[in-house]
Design a protein around this motif. Sequence first.
Motif, PDB file in Angstrom:
ATOM      1  N   GLY A 105      65.861 121.388  15.328  1.00 13.86           N
ATOM      2  CA  GLY A 105      65.585 120.210  16.140  1.00 13.86           C
ATOM      3  C   GLY A 105      66.170 118.930  15.567  1.00 13.86           C
ATOM      4  N   ALA A 106      65.524 117.827  15.888  1.00 12.58           N
ATOM      5  CA  ALA A 106      65.980 116.507  15.439  1.00 12.58           C
ATOM      6  C   ALA A 106      66.056 116.474  13.912  1.00 12.58           C
ATOM      7  N   GLY A 107      67.037 115.762  13.395  1.00 14.60           N
ATOM      8  CA  GLY A 107      67.185 115.647  11.944  1.00 14.60           C
ATOM      9  C   GLY A 107      68.254 116.561  11.397  1.00 14.60           C
ATOM     10  N   LEU A 108      68.585 117.631  12.145  1.00 17.03           N
ATOM     11  CA  LEU A 108      69.618 118.561  11.672  1.00 17.03           C
ATOM     12  C   LEU A 108      70.991 118.050  12.102  1.00 17.03           C
ATOM     13  N   ASP A 109      71.873 117.895  11.146  1.00 16.58           N
ATOM     14  CA  ASP A 109      73.241 117.461  11.402  1.00 16.58           C
ATOM     15  C   ASP A 109      73.921 118.449  12.373  1.00 16.58           C
ATOM     16  N   ASP A 110      74.587 117.929  13.408  1.00 18.09           N
ATOM     17  CA  ASP A 110      75.197 118.779  14.448  1.00 18.09           C
ATOM     18  C   ASP A 110      76.209 119.762  13.874  1.00 18.09           C
ATOM     19  N   ARG A 111      76.987 119.293  12.895  1.00 23.78           N
ATOM     20  CA  ARG A 111      78.043 120.161  12.360  1.00 23.78           C
ATOM     21  C   ARG A 111      77.451 121.244  11.475  1.00 23.78           C
ATOM     22  N   VAL A 112      76.361 120.919  10.770  1.00 30.07           N
ATOM     23  CA  VAL A 112      75.649 121.941   9.984  1.00 30.07           C
ATOM     24  C   VAL A 112      75.059 122.970  10.952  1.00 30.07           C
ATOM     25  N   ALA A 113      74.474 122.487  12.052  1.00 31.34           N
ATOM     26  CA  ALA A 113      73.897 123.396  13.056  1.00 31.34           C
ATOM     27  C   ALA A 113      74.966 124.343  13.590  1.00 31.34           C
ATOM     28  N   ALA A 114      76.158 123.816  13.862  1.00 31.59           N
ATOM     29  CA  ALA A 114      77.237 124.649  14.426  1.00 31.59           C
ATOM     30  C   ALA A 114      77.661 125.716  13.415  1.00 31.59           C
ATOM     31  N   SER A 115      77.742 125.347  12.161  1.00 32.11           N
ATOM     32  CA  SER A 115      78.125 126.309  11.123  1.00 32.11           C
ATOM     33  C   SER A 115      77.081 127.428  11.033  1.00 32.11           C
ATOM     34  N   VAL A 116      75.803 127.047  11.092  1.00 33.81           N
ATOM     35  CA  VAL A 116      74.719 128.036  11.028  1.00 33.81           C
ATOM     36  C   VAL A 116      74.774 128.960  12.250  1.00 33.81           C
ATOM     37  N   GLN A 117      75.001 128.378  13.426  1.00 32.01           N
ATOM     38  CA  GLN A 117      75.075 129.211  14.647  1.00 32.01           C
ATOM     39  C   GLN A 117      76.234 130.206  14.561  1.00 32.01           C
ATOM     40  N   ASP A 118      77.368 129.779  14.007  1.00 30.68           N
ATOM     41  CA  ASP A 118      78.513 130.683  13.835  1.00 30.68           C
ATOM     42  C   ASP A 118      78.159 131.844  12.912  1.00 30.68           C
ATOM     43  N   ALA A 119      77.450 131.533  11.831  1.00 33.82           N
ATOM     44  CA  ALA A 119      77.071 132.587  10.883  1.00 33.82           C
ATOM     45  C   ALA A 119      76.143 133.594  11.560  1.00 33.82           C
ATOM     46  N   ILE A 120      75.252 133.090  12.394  1.00 38.23           N
ATOM     47  CA  ILE A 120      74.313 133.991  13.084  1.00 38.23           C
ATOM     48  C   ILE A 120      75.071 134.882  14.082  1.00 38.23           C
ATOM     49  N   LYS A 121      76.104 134.314  14.718  1.00 38.97           N
ATOM     50  CA  LYS A 121      76.946 135.136  15.631  1.00 38.97           C
ATOM     51  C   LYS A 121      77.598 136.278  14.864  1.00 38.97           C
ATOM     52  N   GLU A 122      77.975 135.999  13.624  1.00 39.79           N
ATOM     53  CA  GLU A 122      78.576 137.044  12.790  1.00 39.79           C
ATOM     54  C   GLU A 122      77.572 138.201  12.602  1.00 39.79           C
ATOM     55  N   TYR A 123      76.316 137.851  12.385  1.00 38.10           N
ATOM     56  CA  TYR A 123      75.294 138.911  12.264  1.00 38.10           C
ATOM     57  C   TYR A 123      75.131 139.687  13.572  1.00 38.10           C
ATOM     58  N   GLU A 124      75.265 139.002  14.698  1.00 40.35           N
ATOM     59  CA  GLU A 124      75.177 139.721  15.981  1.00 40.35           C
ATOM     60  C   GLU A 124      76.326 140.711  16.103  1.00 40.35           C
ATOM     61  N   ARG A 125      77.511 140.287  15.647  1.00 38.83           N
ATOM     62  CA  ARG A 125      78.660 141.207  15.668  1.00 38.83           C
ATOM     63  C   ARG A 125      78.410 142.423  14.782  1.00 38.83           C
ATOM     64  N   LEU A 126      77.622 142.230  13.724  1.00 35.94           N
ATOM     65  CA  LEU A 126      77.310 143.350  12.830  1.00 35.94           C
ATOM     66  C   LEU A 126      76.165 144.216  13.363  1.00 35.94           C
ATOM     67  N   GLY A 127      75.657 143.870  14.559  1.00 37.08           N
ATOM     68  CA  GLY A 127      74.657 144.734  15.193  1.00 37.08           C
ATOM     69  C   GLY A 127      73.227 144.228  15.122  1.00 37.08           C
ATOM     70  N   ALA A 128      73.038 143.008  14.649  1.00 36.59           N
ATOM     71  CA  ALA A 128      71.682 142.445  14.607  1.00 36.59           C
ATOM     72  C   ALA A 128      71.317 141.860  15.972  1.00 36.59           C
ATOM     73  N   THR A 129      70.024 141.769  16.234  1.00 35.82           N
ATOM     74  CA  THR A 129      69.585 141.095  17.460  1.00 35.82           C
ATOM     75  C   THR A 129      68.896 139.786  17.062  1.00 35.82           C
ATOM     76  N   VAL A 130      68.989 138.813  17.959  1.00 38.50           N
ATOM     77  CA  VAL A 130      68.486 137.472  17.641  1.00 38.50           C
ATOM     78  C   VAL A 130      67.456 137.054  18.681  1.00 38.50           C
ATOM     79  N   GLN A 131      66.352 136.494  18.230  1.00 31.73           N
ATOM     80  CA  GLN A 131      65.382 135.931  19.178  1.00 31.73           C
ATOM     81  C   GLN A 131      64.810 134.625  18.629  1.00 31.73           C
TER      82      GLN A 131
END
Length: 446
Positions: A242-268
Amino acid sequence: QHYLERIARLDPRLNSFISVARESALAAAARADQAIARGVAGPLAGIPIAHKDIFCTKGLKTSCGSRMLDNFVAPYDATVVERLAAAGAIVLGKTNMDEFAMGSSNETSFYGPVKNPWDAARVPGGSSGGSAAAVAARLCAAATGTDTGGSIRQPAALCGITGLKPTYGRCSRWGMIAFASSLDQAGVLARSAADAACLLDEMAGFDPRDSTSADVEVPDYVDALDDEIAGLRIGLPKEYFGAGLDDRVAASVQDAIKEYERLGATVQEISLPNSPLSVPVYYVVAPAECSSNLARFDGVRYGHRCAEPRDLEDLYQRSRAEGFGTEVQRRIMIGTYVLSAGYYDAYYLKAQRIRQLIAGDFARAFEQVDVIMGPTTPTTAFPLGAKTDDPVAMYLNDIYTIATNLAGLPGISIPIAPVAGLPVGLQIIGNAFQEARLLNVAHRYQ
Ligand code: GLN
């Protein structure tokens, strides 16, 4: 010799070491060579590491980053130090840290701030900032740290390395100078999850000398590194994005999580509804415990003593006023206030109750998911001096790391895509004693 040479050449700029143990390191290296030649070497034989200066080391100064202990040479080794030495690791020296581990930027150290190796005008994070900078700058192969509210994960994130804070009780606190006893935990700062696993294999385990040490079997952390992660259920707490998180840090984190989805993880998406209360709760509980723990530094038994005390009262007052820095004094004042008669129920008891609610949030989350992921810190490393005049702004650095300490859970920070040339950390939180799973999940990303 390679690492000692790098320390001599590069550390005058970084200030990541408080003391360097050149002679004893070379002697230990010679012993490791012999042990290897005789085929009796331990699993870490010859690996050059550094210890945060909060761990007691026999015969080597243990300052805890404070003027109070500038003259203190411990008469014994901490359990963690003893275990790593028994495995053959070599101690290059003791790393700089925030005074008594109170800080998030390494700027409260009596020995001056540590510089971030990626940009020397920025902080390395804290309080294990010396360990993080030393590992990042390749001044040691790995280092120990402690994490009371984020002090391993936050500097690991800001310096671009891997930092693991184990479950409360997983590693012994014996010989580790106490800050907040119900939150403190020893852990590792390393280049990779695989390296962290090698060290944790040796550090973890029951110790009868620590009454809160967990008598829980220690798995082989290295063995688990390559386990399959397809089907891993990842929870993303909405409060951590939420508020307080730097947008570019958030984008980097979201990219890393997508990598886990590619490895077969599910996200909720999940919710940790009480997490906004974790910083205020921590800044009641941690100062309360610190005010009690630091009462032992009285100028009598060990540590700094003022010159020519007039009487006992004067000895206490001046020794403590001279020995402790501003942040430590602030914490002691807050701690004694919240514990005092009339305020105990309103602050300390209430904080302990909310702490239970925070632990309950995690317990419910782990009924649905295997691990929780999010940013380690709201921003990348900030400039030196930027937050030194504003304690609350400094405290808010730990907004994503503190709740796990209050709940006693393990967490790891791993380096992901940088932002504007500065490191970013992905935090992975697990249920109690799930370090093997965290290291496995961290390892599969790399
Ligand atoms: N930054 C937090 C504090 O100042 C946490 C420090 C730590 O984990 N030792 O208390």
